[in-house]
Scaffold this motif. Sequence first.
Motif, PDB file in Angstrom:
ATOM      1  N   SER A  25      24.764 -21.555  -6.602  1.00 59.88           N
ATOM      2  CA  SER A  25      24.957 -20.877  -7.875  1.00 59.88           C
ATOM      3  C   SER A  25      26.036 -21.577  -8.700  1.00 59.88           C
ATOM      4  O   SER A  25      25.894 -21.756  -9.912  1.00 59.88           O
ATOM      5  N   LEU A  26      27.110 -21.990  -8.034  1.00 61.59           N
ATOM      6  CA  LEU A  26      28.198 -22.690  -8.719  1.00 61.59           C
ATOM      7  C   LEU A  26      27.699 -24.007  -9.292  1.00 61.59           C
ATOM      8  O   LEU A  26      28.009 -24.351 -10.440  1.00 61.59           O
ATOM      9  N   THR A  27      26.911 -24.738  -8.525  1.00 59.74           N
ATOM     10  CA  THR A  27      26.377 -26.014  -9.002  1.00 59.74           C
ATOM     11  C   THR A  27      25.483 -25.797 -10.219  1.00 59.74           C
ATOM     12  O   THR A  27      25.583 -26.520 -11.214  1.00 59.74           O
ATOM     13  N   ALA A  28      24.624 -24.795 -10.143  1.00 65.04           N
ATOM     14  CA  ALA A  28      23.748 -24.492 -11.280  1.00 65.04           C
ATOM     15  C   ALA A  28      24.571 -24.080 -12.502  1.00 65.04           C
ATOM     16  O   ALA A  28      24.292 -24.517 -13.628  1.00 65.04           O
ATOM     17  N   ASP A  29      25.597 -23.267 -12.292  1.00 63.49           N
ATOM     18  CA  ASP A  29      26.453 -22.848 -13.404  1.00 63.49           C
ATOM     19  C   ASP A  29      27.204 -24.032 -13.996  1.00 63.49           C
ATOM     20  O   ASP A  29      27.379 -24.118 -15.213  1.00 63.49           O
ATOM     21  N   GLN A  30      27.664 -24.941 -13.149  1.00 59.34           N
ATOM     22  CA  GLN A  30      28.379 -26.110 -13.649  1.00 59.34           C
ATOM     23  C   GLN A  30      27.446 -27.008 -14.466  1.00 59.34           C
ATOM     24  O   GLN A  30      27.843 -27.533 -15.510  1.00 59.34           O
ATOM     25  N   LYS A  31      26.206 -27.181 -13.986  1.00 59.43           N
ATOM     26  CA  LYS A  31      25.241 -27.972 -14.749  1.00 59.43           C
ATOM     27  C   LYS A  31      24.967 -27.316 -16.094  1.00 59.43           C
ATOM     28  O   LYS A  31      24.907 -27.987 -17.126  1.00 59.43           O
ATOM     29  N   PHE A  32      24.804 -25.997 -16.077  1.00 63.38           N
ATOM     30  CA  PHE A  32      24.564 -25.275 -17.322  1.00 63.38           C
ATOM     31  C   PHE A  32      25.752 -25.415 -18.262  1.00 63.38           C
ATOM     32  O   PHE A  32      25.584 -25.612 -19.465  1.00 63.38           O
ATOM     33  N   LEU A  33      26.954 -25.331 -17.713  1.00 61.57           N
ATOM     34  CA  LEU A  33      28.164 -25.456 -18.523  1.00 61.57           C
ATOM     35  C   LEU A  33      28.251 -26.841 -19.151  1.00 61.57           C
ATOM     36  O   LEU A  33      28.574 -26.970 -20.339  1.00 61.57           O
ATOM     37  N   VAL A  34      27.952 -27.876 -18.379  1.00 59.43           N
ATOM     38  CA  VAL A  34      27.988 -29.235 -18.915  1.00 59.43           C
ATOM     39  C   VAL A  34      26.963 -29.372 -20.043  1.00 59.43           C
ATOM     40  O   VAL A  34      27.259 -29.924 -21.115  1.00 59.43           O
ATOM     41  N   ASP A  35      25.754 -28.850 -19.804  1.00 59.30           N
ATOM     42  CA  ASP A  35      24.712 -28.900 -20.818  1.00 59.30           C
ATOM     43  C   ASP A  35      25.124 -28.120 -22.061  1.00 59.30           C
ATOM     44  O   ASP A  35      24.943 -28.578 -23.188  1.00 59.30           O
ATOM     45  N   LEU A  36      25.698 -26.952 -21.850  1.00 59.12           N
ATOM     46  CA  LEU A  36      26.131 -26.116 -22.970  1.00 59.12           C
ATOM     47  C   LEU A  36      27.235 -26.798 -23.768  1.00 59.12           C
ATOM     48  O   LEU A  36      27.209 -26.801 -25.001  1.00 59.12           O
ATOM     49  N   LYS A  37      28.186 -27.401 -23.072  1.00 59.76           N
ATOM     50  CA  LYS A  37      29.262 -28.107 -23.780  1.00 59.76           C
ATOM     51  C   LYS A  37      28.706 -29.271 -24.592  1.00 59.76           C
ATOM     52  O   LYS A  37      29.144 -29.507 -25.722  1.00 59.76           O
ATOM     53  N   GLN A  38      27.734 -29.980 -24.015  1.00 55.19           N
ATOM     54  CA  GLN A  38      27.134 -31.104 -24.719  1.00 55.19           C
ATOM     55  C   GLN A  38      26.396 -30.608 -25.965  1.00 55.19           C
ATOM     56  O   GLN A  38      26.552 -31.178 -27.046  1.00 55.19           O
ATOM     57  N   ARG A  39      25.603 -29.544 -25.812  1.00 54.64           N
ATOM     58  CA  ARG A  39      24.881 -29.005 -26.962  1.00 54.64           C
ATOM     59  C   ARG A  39      25.846 -28.485 -28.019  1.00 54.64           C
ATOM     60  O   ARG A  39      25.623 -28.671 -29.215  1.00 54.64           O
ATOM     61  N   CYS A  40      26.919 -27.840 -27.577  1.00 54.50           N
ATOM     62  CA  CYS A  40      27.896 -27.320 -28.537  1.00 54.50           C
ATOM     63  C   CYS A  40      28.600 -28.464 -29.271  1.00 54.50           C
ATOM     64  O   CYS A  40      28.861 -28.361 -30.472  1.00 54.50           O
ATOM     65  N   ALA A  41      28.907 -29.526 -28.554  1.00 58.97           N
ATOM     66  CA  ALA A  41      29.548 -30.677 -29.197  1.00 58.97           C
ATOM     67  C   ALA A  41      28.612 -31.283 -30.235  1.00 58.97           C
ATOM     68  O   ALA A  41      29.046 -31.613 -31.356  1.00 58.97           O
ATOM     69  N   GLU A  42      27.338 -31.426 -29.878  1.00 59.45           N
ATOM     70  CA  GLU A  42      26.368 -31.958 -30.830  1.00 59.45           C
ATOM     71  C   GLU A  42      26.220 -31.023 -32.026  1.00 59.45           C
ATOM     72  O   GLU A  42      26.158 -31.473 -33.174  1.00 59.45           O
ATOM     73  N   THR A  43      26.173 -29.739 -31.746  1.00 64.80           N
ATOM     74  CA  THR A  43      26.055 -28.761 -32.828  1.00 64.80           C
ATOM     75  C   THR A  43      27.287 -28.808 -33.731  1.00 64.80           C
ATOM     76  O   THR A  43      27.163 -28.726 -34.958  1.00 64.80           O
TER      77      THR A  43
END
Length: 175
Positions: A25-43
Motif C-alpha cells: 500500500s505504501l509503495t502504491a501511495d508513493q507512486k501515486f504521490l510522485v505521479d500527482l506531484k508531477q501532474r501538479c508541477a505540469e499543471t
Amino acid sequence: KKQQLADAQEKNAQAKDDTVDTNGSLTADQKFLVDLKQRCAETDEEWESRTKMRQQEISAVAEAISILSADEAHDTFSKTFNPASLLQKVQRKDSKRRAAAAAVIAEAGRATNNPKLQYLAATVRLDAFTKVKQAIDGMVAELTQAKQDDVQHRDTCVEELNTNEKETESKTRDR
C-alpha cells in the motif's frame, strides 16, 4: 507453553502479512504521490504560462479599448457617421485609429500565438467599431472565465496533493 508458542507464531505470521500489505500500500501511495506531484508541477507550469498569456491579451485588449474610447476617437466616430460631413480627412483619422488599434491587437495575437486576437485585429481593420467593442467584451468575458477555471483546477490539484500527504502520513504512522 505450546499454546502460547502457537499463538505467538500465528500473530507473527499475521504481522508479516500485514507488513507486506502495508508495504504494498505504501509503495502504491508513493507512486501515486510522485505521479500527482508531477501532474501538479505540469499543471502549475501550464497555469503560469496561461496566466502570463492571458495578462498580455488583457493588456492588449485594454490598450485597444483605450484607443477606441478616447475623446478623439469619439469625435471621429461622430464626424464619420454624420452623413453631412463625410470628409476624406476625417476618414483618414478614423482609419489611422483603426490601424493603431489593429496593430496593438495583432501584435498581442502574434506574441501569444492566439488566432482569436489575430481575427479580432482583422475585424478592427474591416468592421464598424460597435462590432469590435462587442468582440472585445466577449473575449474579456471568455478570458475571465478561463482564468476562473484555471484557478479552480489548480486549487483542486493542491487539495488532492494535501489529502494524499495526509493519507501517506497516516499510513506511515500505522506502519
